[in-house]
Design an enzyme around this catalytic site. Structure first.
Site, short mmCIF file in Angstrom:
data_model
loop_
_atom_site.label_atom_id
_atom_site.label_comp_id
_atom_site.label_asym_id
_atom_site.label_seq_id
_atom_site.Cartn_x
_atom_site.Cartn_y
_atom_site.Cartn_z
N ASP A 205 47.54 31.20 1.12
CA ASP A 205 46.90 31.12 -0.20
C ASP A 205 46.44 32.50 -0.63
OD1 ASP A 205 44.57 31.56 1.33
OD2 ASP A 205 43.99 29.47 1.33
N ASN B 130 34.46 21.34 1.96
CA ASN B 130 34.72 20.11 1.20
C ASN B 130 36.00 19.41 1.67
OD1 ASN B 130 36.67 21.80 0.27
ND2 ASN B 130 36.17 21.61 -1.90
N HIS C 46 39.02 20.89 2.06
CA HIS C 46 40.28 21.47 1.57
C HIS C 46 41.02 22.19 2.69
CE1 HIS C 46 38.38 25.60 0.26
NE2 HIS C 46 38.88 25.69 1.47
N GLU D 88 42.45 21.30 -3.01
CA GLU D 88 41.07 20.83 -3.13
C GLU D 88 41.04 19.30 -3.21
OE1 GLU D 88 38.72 22.88 -2.83
OE2 GLU D 88 38.89 24.65 -4.09
#
Ligand code: GLP
Length: 235
Positions: free
Chosen positions: A67, A135, A137, A142
């Site tokens: 990423d 969270n 991800h 996401e």
């Protein structure tokens, strides 16, 4: 997913580095896809130590980024690229010709299209090292009601925008560029590192084995060859 409980961060890092090195011993020209962030830094440190004693081992591997943060200045080499150069590419002696990065100077959708095309040429990934976001991800996939399968531009969650790498930037990024779940799940071997402050609750959810796009890492339960290394401090 094979879950390994590790005594502490150093043990987790040593274990992950040993798994990557064993894959490289089996396939000298493998394609590695490494996450950035604090979770894998110890793993890359241990791989660098291995490279210092066995400089030939990583001679032929290739690397593709997982990423990249969006909206960086055109001249910016990229936060992910900078991190990977410092922690992985330089210590392991991997030349830029064998590293595929997101092109931060290009339009983001074009940069993602290029990564997708490159992966179709040189993929699938042999070993993918992932960190777990607070969270849930992975990469910048996401938690959302539906996920995008291929490399894409992703709107970042508030949690991601508060990540230490984002906070170090002049302007907090609004979006990220990331491999999609399909490209990650096509990897032959995945090593998921579950470590870091504030991840107790997400670790418990992941280990609960419910598969949901609201916790993208849970999709790894659908893959046959995942080593999930969990820092005991989170349990
Ligand atoms: C970041 C990156 C991921 C990384 C994850 C966890 O936002 N997009 O590639 O794995 O969050 O980061 P950390 O290991 O620092 O907790």
């Amino acid at each position: 997913m094979h879950v390994h409980t590790c005594e502490n961060y150093d043990r987790l890092s040593a274990h992950a580095a040993a798994l990557v090195a064993a894959d490289v011993e089996r396939k000298h020209d493998l394609l590695l896809c490494p996450a950035t962030g604090s979770s894998p830094t110890g793993t890359y440190r241990d791989l660098a130590r291995r490279a210092a004693t066995d400089p030939q081992l990583f001679r032929s591997i290739s690397v593709i980024a997982l990423d990249e943060w969006g909206g960086l200045a055109e001249t910016d080499p990229g936060a992910t690229t900078g991190y990977l150069k410092e922690h992985l590419l330089t210590p392991l002696g991997i030349p830029t010709e064998r590293f595929t990065a997101f092109d931060t100077a290009a339009d983001p959708a074009t940069a993602c299209g290029r990564i997708r095309a490159q992966l179709e040429r040189i993929g699938p990934i042999d070993v993918c090292v992932l960190g777990l976001g607070v969270n849930g991800h992975i990469g910048f996939n996401e938690p959302t009601p539906s996920l995008v399968p291929h490399c894409h531009v992703a709107r970042l969650s508030e949690e991601s925008r508060r990540h230490a790498m984002a906070r170090a930037m002049k302007k907090p990024p609004e979006f990220g560029l990331t491999l999609g779940m399909r490209e990650i799940l096509a990897a032959r071997h995945i090593i998921l590192l579950v470590t870091g402050d504030g991840k107790q609750s997400v670790a418990a959810k992941l280990l609960g084995k419910e598969v949901t796009t609201m916790l993208p890492a849970s999709l790894l339960w659908l893959h046959d060859h995942v080593d999930c290394l969990v820092d005991m401090a989170l349990l």
